[in-house]
Scaffold this motif. Structure first.
Motif, PDB file in Angstrom:
ATOM      1  N   LEU A  19       0.994  -1.113  -0.131  1.00 12.94           N
ATOM      2  CA  LEU A  19       0.060   0.183  -0.063  1.00 12.94           C
ATOM      3  C   LEU A  19       0.805   1.309  -0.059  1.00 12.94           C
ATOM      4  CD1 LEU A  19      -2.906  -0.649   2.561  1.00 12.94           C
ATOM      5  CD2 LEU A  19      -3.108  -0.253   0.166  1.00 12.94           C
TER       6      LEU A  19
ATOM      7  N   LEU B   3      -2.780   0.292  -4.075  1.00 13.81           N
ATOM      8  CA  LEU B   3      -2.159  -1.128  -3.923  1.00 13.81           C
ATOM      9  C   LEU B   3      -1.314  -1.439  -5.190  1.00 13.81           C
ATOM     10  CD1 LEU B   3      -2.200  -3.701  -2.338  1.00 13.81           C
ATOM     11  CD2 LEU B   3      -4.029  -4.676  -3.659  1.00 13.81           C
TER      12      LEU B   3
ATOM     13  N   TYR C 250      -5.075   5.570  -1.055  1.00 14.17           N
ATOM     14  CA  TYR C 250      -3.795   4.525  -1.165  1.00 14.17           C
ATOM     15  C   TYR C 250      -3.935   3.830  -2.573  1.00 14.17           C
ATOM     16  CZ  TYR C 250      -2.552   5.235   3.548  1.00 14.17           C
ATOM     17  OH  TYR C 250      -1.795   5.555   4.893  1.00 14.17           O
TER      18      TYR C 250
END
Length: 166
Positions: A27, A107, A105
């Motif tokens: 993340l 991934l 965020y």
């Protein structure tokens, strides 16, 4: 990937993990070094095609999230503040793609492709600046694809007509 790891909450731990497991997911925060414009992958792949000019691609880093069926274009920080208006001014639907900035965020996949991973780089970040997509070029491409889809839908409707037969 050194540049991308700086967006992680703990850059040293992120780099260490990617050094040991280059296919690991991390993340990383949006809004610091980049924002992310996300869209459904059908639209995203068509937009990516629009950003190719001959052998030169106008897109920067692009991540695929298979589980969410989305593509994310990395763009400059602060883009989330102007994205809806910029897309609308280019003639696009402001709801076609969303932009994540501060408090978001991403991934992020590691530098190596893992065939069973839920995320991978369609175009990986390169260099110290991360190779970001120009926001205006992206808005223009999203709007152009939207116009093509509308024209295609109108054509199919005119050919099929009210009877539903071709």
């Amino acid at each position: 990937m050194d540049w991308l790891s700086r967006a992680a909450d703990d850059p040293h731990a992120c780099r260490a993990l990617w050094t040991e497991s280059p296919d690991a997911l991390q993340l990383v925060a949006t809004g610091r070094l980049f924002d992310v414009v996300a869209m459904p992958w059908g639209l995203g792949l068509t937009v990516l095609g629009q950003l190719y000019h001959g052998k030169r691609c106008m897109a920067g880093a692009v991540v695929v999230n298979q589980r969410r069926e989305k593509l994310g274009f990395l763009v400059g920080p602060g883009a989330h503040l102007v994205w809806p208006d910029l897309l609308a001014s280019a003639g696009g639907d402001p709801t076609a793609a969303t932009c994540s900035g501060r408090d978001g965020y991403l991934l992020a996949p590691g530098p190596f492709f893992a065939p069973d991973a839920p995320c991978w780089w369609q175009r990986g970040p390169v260099g110290d600046a991360g190779d970001l997509t120009n926001l205006q070029n992206l808005a223009d491409a999203v709007a152009a694809v939207g116009r093509l889809v509308s024209l295609s839908d109108a054509y199919v409707t005119s050919v099929v007509g009210a009877s539903g037969e071709r």
